[in-house]
Design a protein around this motif. Structure first.
Motif, PDB file in Angstrom:
ATOM      1  N   ASP A 186      36.850  98.082  13.847  1.00  0.00           N
ATOM      2  CA  ASP A 186      38.170  98.509  14.336  1.00  0.00           C
ATOM      3  C   ASP A 186      39.213  98.530  13.227  1.00  0.00           C
ATOM      4  O   ASP A 186      40.401  98.695  13.478  1.00  0.00           O
ATOM      5  N   ILE A 211      39.233 106.911  17.800  1.00  0.00           N
ATOM      6  CA  ILE A 211      38.299 105.921  18.331  1.00  0.00           C
ATOM      7  C   ILE A 211      37.051 106.625  18.855  1.00  0.00           C
ATOM      8  O   ILE A 211      37.140 107.647  19.525  1.00  0.00           O
ATOM      9  N   GLU A 213      34.391 106.132  21.498  1.00  0.00           N
ATOM     10  CA  GLU A 213      34.270 105.286  22.686  1.00  0.00           C
ATOM     11  C   GLU A 213      32.816 105.133  23.100  1.00  0.00           C
ATOM     12  O   GLU A 213      32.106 106.120  23.304  1.00  0.00           O
ATOM     13  N   ASN A 221      33.162 100.065  21.025  1.00  0.00           N
ATOM     14  CA  ASN A 221      33.825 101.168  20.338  1.00  0.00           C
ATOM     15  C   ASN A 221      33.680 101.055  18.828  1.00  0.00           C
ATOM     16  O   ASN A 221      33.497  99.965  18.267  1.00  0.00           O
ATOM     17  N   CYS A 223      34.856 103.537  15.026  1.00  0.00           N
ATOM     18  CA  CYS A 223      35.855 104.448  14.462  1.00  0.00           C
ATOM     19  C   CYS A 223      35.178 105.780  14.132  1.00  0.00           C
ATOM     20  O   CYS A 223      34.161 105.817  13.435  1.00  0.00           O
TER      21      CYS A 223
END
Length: 497
Positions: A186, A211, A213, A221, A223
Motif C-alpha cells: 500500500d 488501487i 482491488e 488489495n 497497487c
C-alpha cells in the motif's frame, strides 16, 4: 403528428443531462437512427429531458424505433442487472487446489439444447464421441511465469504480478517496455525501484494507476502500476528464469513444479497470458488426435488478470470491463467460416475464445458499416457495450458475412489483431457465432457467471446447476471440472442421430 415513442428522463444537474444527450447521440450514429431530444431546466428541481423516436420517411413507427428505444434503455436505464441474481454459495471444499490426475480425468457436466443436465465421470473418455461432427475452436495462448517476488525500499519482500502484457511481444527486450503490474503493497510511489533478488535486476515503477482491488482471501488489495524491468533479456526469458507460475491466489499455496505444465494447455503456443484459459486444461494429446486437425481451429487471446476481477457494483452494467488483446491468423478464421458455411456445429473452448469470436462478429459489422476503428485490421477495437447500438443498425447481417468482412482481401498467413472490452450480460445479449461452449465452473460475482447465464438463457438457472454440481462432488474454478453447454434449441450432431 406521426406516431412516436416518447420517454422522459430526470437529471439532478444540467451537466448530467448534457452527458446523457451526448451518449445517446453517439449511439444514434452507430444505430443509424437519431432521436429527437429536448431539455427543460427547472433550476433547483433539476432537468427534465424528453426523448422521441420515430421514422420520418415511413411516417409511422418501425421495428428500428423499438430496437433503438430498447438499446437506449439497456445502456442507460431500465431494469438493473443485479450481480446478486447470478451468484451462489461456493464452498471452500469445492475449490480444486490441484488439477485432476492424470490430465483429462476430470468430470464433465453437460447441459443440452433442452436444458437437461447430464453427468459424465471422465472428460477424456466422453468428449470425443460427444463432439463428433463438430468444429472445435481453441485459445492457444500460453501462460508466462508472471509472478515475481521483489524487494521494496524498506527491505520487505512483496509480490509483483504482471497483470496484462497488452500487445507487447514477450520476445522483445524487457527494458524497452512498460507493463501493467500489481505490487502487493500500500506504499508504492512513482519512481520507486524494486529489486528482483535472484538476478539483481531493478524493476522501476514508472507510474501508479490506483488501487488493485482483490478480496482478502486472495491476498488483499495491491497497487496497480506500470513497471519497467531493467534487464538485458527479453521479457519471456526473464520471467522464465526469475518468475513463477501465476496460479490463482485463491488456491492459497505456492506454485509447484508440476504447475508449469498443468497450468498450460497441451496445444498452447504463443506466450502472453498471465492467467490460463482454463477450459482447455482438460484436453489431452489423445483427445486432440481423436478430434482431428481438420476439425479444429485456434485463435489467440492473451488472458489478463482483469478476467477474474469480481463485479463489485450492484448493477453489473456499472462494472468497467477489462480490455484484452487478441491475435487471429486469417487462415484459422477462414477455416472457422468454412465450417460454418458447411453447417458444422461450432464448439468453442473457453470464455476467452467466446469473447474473441463474438467480438470479431461485431467488428465485422463495424467494418461493413464503415465505422471508426474498423478499417485497420491490425488495430481493431470493440467497446464494452458497443454491441447494443450495432445490433440495431442492421440486424440481418449474418455471422459468415461479418467474419468474411474482416478477412476477404487478406492472405491466410496474415494476422488480424486488436482489443475487446465486450461485456456479455443476461437477458439482453444474443449470441451471434457461438453455438456450444466448453468451460469451467466460475466464481460467484464474476463477469463469467454473467456470460454463461446469458448463454443458457432463461430455460436454465446456472446457479442451480452449480449448486447441484457441488452436491455431486464436482470441483470448481481453474483446476476444477468441465462443463459443456449448448445454446437453447441448438443440438450437437451426436444428439441428432
Amino acid at each position: 403528428a406521426p406516431a412516436a415513442l416518447r420517454k422522459s428522463f430526470h437529471f439532478d444537474t444540467y451537466t448530467e443531462a448534457l452527458r446523457f444527450m451526448q451518449k445517446v447521440d453517439e449511439m444514434s450514429t452507430v444505430m443509424d437512427h437519431h432521436a429527437n431530444m429536448s431539455i427543460v431546466h427547472k433550476c433547483v428541481k433539476g432537468v427534465d429531458l424528453e426523448l422521441e423516436l420515430f421514422s420520418f420517411e415511413a411516417k409511422e413507427l418501425t421495428e428500428k424505433d423499438h430496437a433503438a428505444a430498447n438499446a437506449i434503455d439497456l445502456v442507460h436505464s431500465g431494469n438493473p442487472i443485479k450481480i446478486s441474481d447470478f451468484s451462489y454459495d461456493l464452498r471452500q471444499d469445492s475449490i480444486a487446489l490441484f488439477p485432476a490426475e492424470p490430465r483429462g480425468s476430470s468430470k464433465l457436466l453437460r447441459v443440452d439444447s433442452r436444458g437437461k443436465v447430464h453427468y459424465f465421470d471422465h472428460f477424456g473418455n466422453s468428449i470425443p464421441s460427444i463432439l463428433s461432427g463438430c468444429h472445435v475452436v481453441f485459445n492457444n495462448s500460453r501462460v508466462l511465469d508472471a509472478r515475481l517476488s521483489v524487494e521494496v525500499g524498506n527491505g520487505d519482500m512483496v509480490e509483483l504480478m504482471l497483470l496484462d502484457l497488452g500487445n507487447i511481444d514477450p520476445s522483445l527486450p524487457s527494458r524497452d517496455h512498460t507493463i501493467q503490474a500489481m505490487i502487493r503493497s500500500d506504499s508504492v510511489s512513482k519512481g520507486d525501484m524494486c529489486v528482483e533478488p535472484v538476478s539483481g535486476t531493478m524493476v522501476e515503477v514508472v507510474d501508479v494507476r490506483g488501487i488493485w482491488e482483490e478480496e482478502e482471501e486472495s491476498g488483499g488489495n495491491g497497487c496497480d502500476c506500470l513497471v519497467r524491468i531493467h534487464s538485458q533479456e527479453d521479457i519471456g526469458t526473464f520471467l522464465s528464469s526469475n518468475g513463477s507460475v501465476p496460479i490463482p491466489p485463491y488456491l492459497h499455496r505456492e506454485a509447484v513444479p508440476s504447475d508449469k505444465e498443468r497450468y498450460n494447455n497441451v496445444y498452447a503456443k504463443d506466450g502472453g497470458s498471465v492467467a490460463a484459459p482454463t477450459a482447455g486444461l482438460h484436453f489431452t494429446d489423445d483427445v486432440m488426435s481423436d478430434l482431428g486437425e481438420n476439425n479444429t481451429s485456434s485463435l489467440t487471446l492473451h488472458v489478463g488478470a482483469g478476467t477474474f476481477m469480481p463485479v463489485l457494483s450492484v448493477d453489473a452494467r456499472d462494472h468497467k470491463m477489462h480490455a484484452e488483446h487478441f491475435f487471429v491468423n486469417v487462415g484459422e478464421l477462414r477455416s472457422i467460416v468454412e465450417a460454418m458455411e458447411q453447417g458444422k456445429s461450432l464448439v468453442v473452448v473457453g470464455t476467452t475464445s467466446t469473447r474473441t469470436l463474438e467480438s470479431l462478429f461485431w467488428l465485422g459489422v463495424k467494418r461493413l458499416r464503415g465505422l471508426p476503428n474498423s478499417s485497420n485490421v491490425k488495430e481493431l477495437e470493440l467497446g464494452q457495450f458497443e454491441w447494443i447500438p450495432l445490433s440495431v443498425a442492421d440486424p440481418s447481417i449474418t455471422p459468415v458475412s461479418a467474419l468474411n468482412a474482416l478477412i476477404d482481401d487478406l492472405s491466410d498467413d496474415e494476422i488480424i489483431s486488436g482489443q475487446t472490452s465486450l461485456m456479455i450480460t443476461p437477458n439482453s445479449y444474443k449470441f451471434k457465432v457461438i453455438e456450444h461452449i466448453i468451460t469451467n465452473f466460475h466464481a460467484p460475482d464474476s463477469t463469467l457467471m454473467l456470460l454463461v447465464s446469458a448463454f443458457l438463457g432463461k430455460q436454465s438457472s446456472v446457479t442451480k446447476i452449480y449448486e447441484d454440481a457441488q452436491r455431486r462432488g464436482y470441483r470448481f474454478l481453474s483446476y476444477g471440472d468441465a462443463c459443456l453447454f449448448s445454446r437453447p434449441g441448438i443440438e450437437l450432431p451426436a444428439e441428432k442421430r
